[in-house]
Scaffold this motif. Structure first.
Motif, PDB file in Angstrom:
ATOM      1  N   MET A   1       0.837  -1.199   0.000  1.00  0.00           N
ATOM      2  CA  MET A   1       0.000   0.000   0.000  1.00  0.00           C
ATOM      3  C   MET A   1       0.868   1.244   0.000  1.00  0.00           C
ATOM      4  O   MET A   1       1.945   1.268   0.600  1.00  0.00           O
ATOM      5  CB  MET A   1      -0.910   0.032   1.229  1.00  0.00           C
ATOM      6  N   ARG A   2       0.365   2.282  -0.645  1.00  0.00           N
ATOM      7  CA  ARG A   2       1.029   3.572  -0.661  1.00  0.00           C
ATOM      8  C   ARG A   2       0.065   4.625  -0.120  1.00  0.00           C
ATOM      9  O   ARG A   2      -0.997   4.861  -0.714  1.00  0.00           O
ATOM     10  CB  ARG A   2       1.459   3.928  -2.082  1.00  0.00           C
ATOM     11  N   LEU A   3       0.434   5.218   1.014  1.00  0.00           N
ATOM     12  CA  LEU A   3      -0.446   6.164   1.701  1.00  0.00           C
ATOM     13  C   LEU A   3       0.312   7.436   2.047  1.00  0.00           C
ATOM     14  O   LEU A   3       1.467   7.385   2.479  1.00  0.00           O
ATOM     15  CB  LEU A   3      -0.993   5.560   2.998  1.00  0.00           C
ATOM     16  N   TYR A   4      -0.369   8.580   1.888  1.00  0.00           N
ATOM     17  CA  TYR A   4       0.156   9.874   2.327  1.00  0.00           C
ATOM     18  C   TYR A   4      -0.911  10.484   3.225  1.00  0.00           C
ATOM     19  O   TYR A   4      -1.929  10.986   2.748  1.00  0.00           O
ATOM     20  CB  TYR A   4       0.451  10.772   1.131  1.00  0.00           C
ATOM     21  N   LEU A   5      -0.687  10.403   4.535  1.00  0.00           N
ATOM     22  CA  LEU A   5      -1.706  10.767   5.516  1.00  0.00           C
ATOM     23  C   LEU A   5      -1.282  12.052   6.213  1.00  0.00           C
ATOM     24  O   LEU A   5      -0.479  12.056   7.136  1.00  0.00           O
ATOM     25  CB  LEU A   5      -1.881   9.635   6.519  1.00  0.00           C
ATOM     26  N   SER A   6      -1.856  13.159   5.786  1.00  0.00           N
ATOM     27  CA  SER A   6      -1.451  14.488   6.229  1.00  0.00           C
ATOM     28  C   SER A   6      -2.342  14.984   7.363  1.00  0.00           C
ATOM     29  O   SER A   6      -3.540  14.676   7.419  1.00  0.00           O
ATOM     30  CB  SER A   6      -1.517  15.458   5.049  1.00  0.00           C
ATOM     31  N   SER A   7      -1.758  15.779   8.251  1.00  0.00           N
ATOM     32  CA  SER A   7      -2.560  16.402   9.298  1.00  0.00           C
ATOM     33  C   SER A   7      -3.502  17.445   8.710  1.00  0.00           C
ATOM     34  O   SER A   7      -4.675  17.514   9.070  1.00  0.00           O
ATOM     35  CB  SER A   7      -1.653  17.048  10.344  1.00  0.00           C
ATOM     36  N   ILE A 191      -5.007   3.316  23.958  1.00  0.00           N
ATOM     37  CA  ILE A 191      -5.200   3.168  22.515  1.00  0.00           C
ATOM     38  C   ILE A 191      -3.945   3.665  21.797  1.00  0.00           C
ATOM     39  O   ILE A 191      -3.483   4.786  22.027  1.00  0.00           O
ATOM     40  CB  ILE A 191      -6.438   3.960  22.048  1.00  0.00           C
ATOM     41  N   LEU A 192      -3.393   2.824  20.942  1.00  0.00           N
ATOM     42  CA  LEU A 192      -2.208   3.196  20.183  1.00  0.00           C
ATOM     43  C   LEU A 192      -2.546   4.334  19.225  1.00  0.00           C
ATOM     44  O   LEU A 192      -3.549   4.261  18.497  1.00  0.00           O
ATOM     45  CB  LEU A 192      -1.715   1.981  19.400  1.00  0.00           C
ATOM     46  N   PHE A 193      -1.722   5.386  19.216  1.00  0.00           N
ATOM     47  CA  PHE A 193      -2.014   6.520  18.346  1.00  0.00           C
ATOM     48  C   PHE A 193      -0.738   7.255  17.968  1.00  0.00           C
ATOM     49  O   PHE A 193       0.307   7.109  18.606  1.00  0.00           O
ATOM     50  CB  PHE A 193      -2.983   7.500  19.027  1.00  0.00           C
ATOM     51  N   ILE A 194      -0.855   8.064  16.906  1.00  0.00           N
ATOM     52  CA  ILE A 194       0.182   9.008  16.507  1.00  0.00           C
ATOM     53  C   ILE A 194      -0.456  10.383  16.449  1.00  0.00           C
ATOM     54  O   ILE A 194      -1.523  10.550  15.834  1.00  0.00           O
ATOM     55  CB  ILE A 194       0.782   8.652  15.129  1.00  0.00           C
ATOM     56  N   ALA A 195       0.143  11.363  17.096  1.00  0.00           N
ATOM     57  CA  ALA A 195      -0.319  12.742  17.027  1.00  0.00           C
ATOM     58  C   ALA A 195       0.503  13.484  15.982  1.00  0.00           C
ATOM     59  O   ALA A 195       1.730  13.414  15.983  1.00  0.00           O
ATOM     60  CB  ALA A 195      -0.192  13.419  18.389  1.00  0.00           C
ATOM     61  N   LEU A 196      -0.181  14.185  15.089  1.00  0.00           N
ATOM     62  CA  LEU A 196       0.486  14.921  14.021  1.00  0.00           C
ATOM     63  C   LEU A 196       0.261  16.417  14.186  1.00  0.00           C
ATOM     64  O   LEU A 196      -0.876  16.861  14.400  1.00  0.00           O
ATOM     65  CB  LEU A 196      -0.056  14.500  12.653  1.00  0.00           C
ATOM     66  N   HIS A 197       1.335  17.177  14.071  1.00  0.00           N
ATOM     67  CA  HIS A 197       1.215  18.623  13.963  1.00  0.00           C
ATOM     68  C   HIS A 197       0.842  18.968  12.520  1.00  0.00           C
ATOM     69  O   HIS A 197       1.199  18.243  11.589  1.00  0.00           O
ATOM     70  CB  HIS A 197       2.536  19.312  14.313  1.00  0.00           C
ATOM     71  N   GLN A 200       2.785  18.052   9.144  1.00  0.00           N
ATOM     72  CA  GLN A 200       3.333  16.700   9.155  1.00  0.00           C
ATOM     73  C   GLN A 200       2.420  15.736   8.399  1.00  0.00           C
ATOM     74  O   GLN A 200       1.213  15.966   8.247  1.00  0.00           O
ATOM     75  CB  GLN A 200       3.517  16.195  10.585  1.00  0.00           C
ATOM     76  N   ALA A 201       3.017  14.639   7.960  1.00  0.00           N
ATOM     77  CA  ALA A 201       2.264  13.582   7.291  1.00  0.00           C
ATOM     78  C   ALA A 201       2.939  12.244   7.547  1.00  0.00           C
ATOM     79  O   ALA A 201       4.157  12.170   7.705  1.00  0.00           O
ATOM     80  CB  ALA A 201       2.173  13.839   5.785  1.00  0.00           C
ATOM     81  N   ILE A 202       2.133  11.198   7.603  1.00  0.00           N
ATOM     82  CA  ILE A 202       2.634   9.835   7.675  1.00  0.00           C
ATOM     83  C   ILE A 202       2.732   9.313   6.245  1.00  0.00           C
ATOM     84  O   ILE A 202       1.753   9.360   5.494  1.00  0.00           O
ATOM     85  CB  ILE A 202       1.699   8.933   8.497  1.00  0.00           C
ATOM     86  N   VAL A 203       3.908   8.841   5.864  1.00  0.00           N
ATOM     87  CA  VAL A 203       4.122   8.285   4.523  1.00  0.00           C
ATOM     88  C   VAL A 203       4.352   6.788   4.668  1.00  0.00           C
ATOM     89  O   VAL A 203       5.269   6.346   5.365  1.00  0.00           O
ATOM     90  CB  VAL A 203       5.334   8.942   3.830  1.00  0.00           C
ATOM     91  N   ILE A 204       3.496   6.006   4.014  1.00  0.00           N
ATOM     92  CA  ILE A 204       3.592   4.552   4.075  1.00  0.00           C
ATOM     93  C   ILE A 204       3.782   4.022   2.655  1.00  0.00           C
ATOM     94  O   ILE A 204       3.007   4.350   1.748  1.00  0.00           O
ATOM     95  CB  ILE A 204       2.332   3.937   4.707  1.00  0.00           C
ATOM     96  N   GLU A 205       4.798   3.212   2.488  1.00  0.00           N
ATOM     97  CA  GLU A 205       5.051   2.560   1.203  1.00  0.00           C
ATOM     98  C   GLU A 205       5.461   1.123   1.481  1.00  0.00           C
ATOM     99  O   GLU A 205       6.561   0.857   1.956  1.00  0.00           O
ATOM    100  CB  GLU A 205       6.131   3.287   0.417  1.00  0.00           C
ATOM    101  N   ASP A 207       6.140  -1.913   3.437  1.00  0.00           N
ATOM    102  CA  ASP A 207       6.420  -2.161   4.852  1.00  0.00           C
ATOM    103  C   ASP A 207       7.118  -0.997   5.533  1.00  0.00           C
ATOM    104  O   ASP A 207       7.424  -1.068   6.727  1.00  0.00           O
ATOM    105  CB  ASP A 207       7.296  -3.419   5.005  1.00  0.00           C
ATOM    106  N   THR A 208       7.408   0.067   4.808  1.00  0.00           N
ATOM    107  CA  THR A 208       8.100   1.203   5.395  1.00  0.00           C
ATOM    108  C   THR A 208       7.121   2.308   5.764  1.00  0.00           C
ATOM    109  O   THR A 208       6.129   2.532   5.063  1.00  0.00           O
ATOM    110  CB  THR A 208       9.165   1.765   4.447  1.00  0.00           C
ATOM    111  N   GLN A 209       7.425   2.979   6.857  1.00  0.00           N
ATOM    112  CA  GLN A 209       6.571   4.045   7.344  1.00  0.00           C
ATOM    113  C   GLN A 209       7.412   5.111   8.017  1.00  0.00           C
ATOM    114  O   GLN A 209       8.349   4.801   8.751  1.00  0.00           O
ATOM    115  CB  GLN A 209       5.554   3.487   8.355  1.00  0.00           C
ATOM    116  N   ARG A 210       7.097   6.364   7.756  1.00  0.00           N
ATOM    117  CA  ARG A 210       7.817   7.460   8.398  1.00  0.00           C
ATOM    118  C   ARG A 210       6.927   8.671   8.500  1.00  0.00           C
ATOM    119  O   ARG A 210       5.943   8.793   7.747  1.00  0.00           O
ATOM    120  CB  ARG A 210       9.099   7.791   7.646  1.00  0.00           C
TER     121      ARG A 210
END
Length: 213
Positions: A1-7, A191-197, A200-205, A207-210
């Protein structure tokens, strides 16, 4: 999967989205999290969102999920012609209803798992990808039901990411104070979570995530 998850909006590193896309620029813009607004306000916001996407070289076209309520096969055929699905923020409970009634909650995961396109979005467009919406009712009204929408509140989401996301965290955004309450809820309920300012964005490609920005 390829995801760009922006705040918020394109984020400060839209080039990371373009990297995921390669040469593709055809963008299906899903705007249904804004369906609770008047037609005039919705159109104004849609025009602004379209211009923001064009500013980074994308070619957006709105795909209104309301036109596909009860027509998941038609929706799949339409979305298959795009390189990117971009889901704008707004009320995530409205968006979740639109995903269910159109079948997008089944169609989009299938397209992503087959790596047929990229998924991007921000705020509600990110939260729709997490396991559930518990805690988000502290920010968005779950009882907001636009015309032709089913009133059932849907708490379970697509679950394509294994954690929740708190967008607009400690940011210059009207919802930041309420997001603090959501973060407290996540912590108190383990609950597992990530807080984004914002920016910021989570980039998933694969198995890699940053987190970028």
């Amino acid at each position: 999967m390829r995801l760009y998850l922006s705040s918020f909006r394109n984020g400060s590193k839209p080039e990371e989205l373009l990297k995921l896309l390669g040469t593709g620029r055809r963008t299906a813009l899903i705007f249904n999290a804004q369906d609770w607004k008047s037609d005039g306000d919705r159109k104004t916001d849609l025009d602004q969102e379209t211009e923001r996407l064009r500013s980074i070289g994308l070619r957006p076209q709105e795909i209104d999920l309301r036109k596909y309520f009860g027509k998941p096969n038609e929706l799949k055929e339409v979305l298959s012609g795009f390189d990117l699905i971009w889901v704008r923020g707004g009320n995530v409970f409205v968006l979740r209803r639109a995903f269910k009634q159109s079948g997008a909650d089944k169609v989009i995961p299938e397209l992503l798992r087959n790596d047929e396109l990229v998924y991007g979005g921000y705020s509600a467009g990110v939260d729709i990808m997490q396991p559930h919406l518990h805690g988000i009712e502290l920010v968005d009204d779950p009882n907001l039901v636009p015309k032709n929408y089913e009133p059932e509140i849907l708490w379970e989401c697509l679950g394509l990411i294994p954690y929740c996301v708190a967008p607009h965290y400690k940011s210059d955004h009207p919802e930041s104070a309420d997001i603090d309450k959501t973060v407290e809820y996540y912590i108190e309920n383990h609950i597992l979570f990530i807080a984004l300012h914002d920016g910021q964005a989570i980039v998933i490609e694969g198995d890699t995530q940053r987190v970028v920005g």
